[in-house]
Motif scaffolding. Structure first.
Motif, mmCIF file in Angstrom:
data_model
loop_
_atom_site.group_PDB
_atom_site.id
_atom_site.type_symbol
_atom_site.label_atom_id
_atom_site.label_comp_id
_atom_site.label_asym_id
_atom_site.label_seq_id
_atom_site.Cartn_x
_atom_site.Cartn_y
_atom_site.Cartn_z
ATOM 1 N N GLN A 79 0.228 -1.278 0.162
ATOM 2 C CA GLN A 79 0.017 0.164 -0.002
ATOM 3 C C GLN A 79 0.706 1.363 0.027
ATOM 4 O OE1 GLN A 79 -4.269 0.008 2.517
ATOM 5 N NE2 GLN A 79 -3.140 -2.232 3.113
ATOM 6 N N ASP A 80 1.827 1.522 0.732
ATOM 7 C CA ASP A 80 2.814 2.801 0.647
ATOM 8 C C ASP A 80 3.125 2.606 -0.777
ATOM 9 O OD1 ASP A 80 1.363 2.992 3.338
ATOM 10 O OD2 ASP A 80 3.431 2.513 4.353
ATOM 11 N N ALA A 95 -3.007 11.373 1.402
ATOM 12 C CA ALA A 95 -3.538 11.012 1.693
ATOM 13 C C ALA A 95 -4.581 10.784 1.621
ATOM 14 C CB ALA A 95 -3.567 12.072 3.105
ATOM 15 N N GLN A 96 -4.585 11.638 0.138
ATOM 16 C CA GLN A 96 -5.732 10.899 -1.006
ATOM 17 C C GLN A 96 -5.545 10.067 -1.697
ATOM 18 O OE1 GLN A 96 -7.176 13.949 -3.874
ATOM 19 N NE2 GLN A 96 -7.015 15.613 -2.080
ATOM 20 N N ILE A 101 -5.942 3.636 -2.412
ATOM 21 C CA ILE A 101 -5.556 2.048 -2.763
ATOM 22 C C ILE A 101 -6.479 1.363 -1.416
ATOM 23 C CG2 ILE A 101 -3.830 1.040 -2.109
ATOM 24 C CD1 ILE A 101 -3.444 2.731 -4.442
ATOM 25 N N ALA A 102 -6.647 2.260 -0.192
ATOM 26 C CA ALA A 102 -7.533 1.621 0.776
ATOM 27 C C ALA A 102 -8.677 0.871 -0.107
ATOM 28 C CB ALA A 102 -7.930 2.315 2.131
ATOM 29 N N GLY A 313 1.950 16.795 -3.862
ATOM 30 C CA GLY A 313 1.174 15.533 -3.143
ATOM 31 C C GLY A 313 2.282 14.962 -1.856
ATOM 32 N N LEU A 314 3.731 14.924 -2.244
ATOM 33 C CA LEU A 314 4.645 14.601 -1.252
ATOM 34 C C LEU A 314 4.227 15.197 -0.044
ATOM 35 C CD1 LEU A 314 6.793 11.888 -2.995
ATOM 36 C CD2 LEU A 314 4.532 11.106 -1.922
ATOM 37 N N ASP A 315 4.835 16.492 0.606
ATOM 38 C CA ASP A 315 4.350 17.037 0.563
ATOM 39 C C ASP A 315 3.086 17.066 2.136
ATOM 40 O OD1 ASP A 315 4.090 19.381 2.980
ATOM 41 O OD2 ASP A 315 5.445 20.639 1.506
ATOM 42 N N ALA A 316 3.108 16.054 3.202
ATOM 43 C CA ALA A 316 2.669 16.150 3.996
ATOM 44 C C ALA A 316 1.412 17.398 4.791
ATOM 45 C CB ALA A 316 3.117 15.800 5.547
#
Length: 479
Positions: A79-80, A95-96, A101-102, A313-316
């Motif tokens: 998943q990650d 987060a999206q 994926i979930a 998008g990888l920025d929290a």
């Protein structure tokens, strides 16, 4: 560097032609994918036709369930890494991507259960005369997958197709081919999946997709995308009379009544409007608010949209990433510029954010307008543009919301349950949410009225798009 090849008849392959995949947030090269054509599509279809002719797949629901369960288990372990790749190739906030994926894994598990529950029924129409109704797999299914939600939108077509017993050809969008290949790899490499049951090819052009639409060897075609492209598919597929599953455009309205907490609703609508940077067919596009609360909504929604954090998008900290590529960004930007010039009032003028010049970014725009016939109230502009309108009565709200060629989704915001149901029933949309928006999941069918498409995906009814109903009559006599 990621690399994705075609997968045809049980083998990874390529035609010697390759294309680049770029990160839409900064233009960096992520990897390369094999670039196919009509010949690639022909080979993939031929493999699927051959596999469907063998009953080991189409008539073995227990095997189909096991394959889906094994695929889901393999994806759970990855998943990650899949979420990171999705964010890099699509641009959406991490987060999206994790949520998507979930959701895709949940959907696979749902259809794994339905693989062993596709029942028909038997009628005794007269003494000794029996009519047996069977749900059979339709045959070869071609799945044309878009780039905006490439995990869920792939799975919601492929999982029911496999559960029903079809064999499949998957053609992902070039913008997210690396991700779709990575998502499919654990399935394609299962020893229990016979060669030809699932085939994958990618292309930068349209020749392969055109072949899937036109060939009589494809029995079902599933497509998610624009209404214009869906219309063309219907025209080109007509001579073959194949089954079509089309989820097309939308222009979702949010009806906000006079009894709500405006501050809370504004935050939720801002999130619904900027999901995937506004590049989701069910995203909030129009907000219809009772005139008595219009001033509050203007202020609250403007503030909520202005506070959306835009970045990689990888920025929290990022809440909204870039659009899918610069070409899409430029097209949306041009339509928004025209809307700004002709609307009644500009509440928030979005644009290209400072410091993010290398990416395909746009910040949200909010305008107000009275005439619901305006192009920006009618046209699906696939980006972060939101139009605010007012109404004085429930009947006016419904009339305005239904003034659209689309009918995919809408939402109603009120503290009164009876009013919510009354309005939901009056709206001509395939999905209506009450005090929420963009709630999509495996168990509930999704699809639209009017020019928003044909058929339903998600839920039990999705199996219907990939099956045919057969009537078997037998007179056994009577004693």
């Amino acid at each position: 560097m990621q690399q994705a090849r075609h997968f045809i008849d049980g083998q990874w392959c390529d035609d010697g032609r390759w294309a680049d995949s770029l990160d839409p947030a900064n233009g960096e090269l992520i990897g390369r994918f094999a670039d196919g054509d009509e010949g690639t599509a022909r080979a993939a279809v031929a493999a699927a036709v051959s596999a469907f002719a063998k009953p080991q797949w189409s008539q073995n629901p227990r095997l189909r369930q096991q394959v889906l369960l094994e695929w889901a288990a393999a994806l759970q372990r990855r998943q990650d890494e899949l979420a990171t790749l999705l964010t890099r190739e699509n641009g959406k906030a991490l987060a999206q991507s994790r949520g998507e994926i979930a959701g895709a894994i949940s959907e696979i598990l749902y259809y794994a259960g339905l693989a062993r529950h596709n029942p028909g029924h038997v009628l005794e129409v007269a003494p000794g005369e029996f009519s047996t109704m069977l749900r059979e797999p339709a045959g070869v299914a071609a799945l044309i997958i878009p780039w905006n939600a490439p995990a869920v939108l792939l799975v919601r077509a492929l999982a029911p197709a496999l559960a029903a017993g079809c064999t499949c050809v998957v053609k992902p969008a070039p913008q997210t081919t690396l991700f779709n290949a990575a998502l499919l790899a654990p399935l394609l490499e299962l020893p229990s999946l016979a060669p030809g049951v699932v085939n994958l090819f990618a292309e930068c052009g349209h020749a392969g997709a055109a072949y899937l639409v036109a060939t009589p060897l494809v029995d079902v075609l599933s497509f998610t995308g624009s209404t214009a492209t869906g219309t063309r598919i219907m025209q080109d597929a007509a001579p073959t009379m194949k089954k079509l599953s089309l989820e097309l455009g939308g222009k979702s309205c949010c009806l906000v009544l006079d009894d709500v907490d405006i501050a809370s609703v504004a935050l939720k609508i801002a999130a619904a409007a900027t999901i995937i940077s506004g590049q989701q067919c069910t995203a909030a596009r129009r907000v219809l608010v009772h005139a008595s609360r219009a001033a509050e909504m203007k202020q609250a929604l403007t503030a909520a949209l202005a506070e959306i954090r835009v970045g990689h998008g990888l920025d929290a900290a990022t809440q909204m990433g870039p659009l899918i590529d610069r070409s899409a960004r430029d097209g949306v930007e041009q339509r928004i510029a025209l809307a700004l010039d002709s609307c009644d009032e500009v509440l928030l003028a979005g644009g290209r954010p400072a410091g993010l010049d290398s990416g395909a970014f746009l910040t949200p725009t909010l305008i107000t307008h009275h005439d619901s016939a305006a192009f920006f109230c009618q046209e699906e502009i696939f980006g972060p543009l939101l139009v605010l309108e007012t109404f004085d009565s429930e009947s006016e709200a419904v009339q305005r919301a239904n003034h659209s060629e689309f009918g995919l989704s809408a939402s109603v915001w009120t503290a009164d349950g009876a009013r919510a149901m009354r309005l939901a029933r009056a709206l001509r949309n395939g999905t209506v949410w009450i005090n929420d928006h963009n709630k999509l999941f495996a168990e509930a069918e999704t699809g639209g009225y009017r020019k928003s498409g044909l058929g339903r995906l998600h839920g039990y009814d999705a199996l219907l798009d990939f099956t045919e109903l057969k009537h078997v009559y037998q007179n056994v006599g009577s004693l």
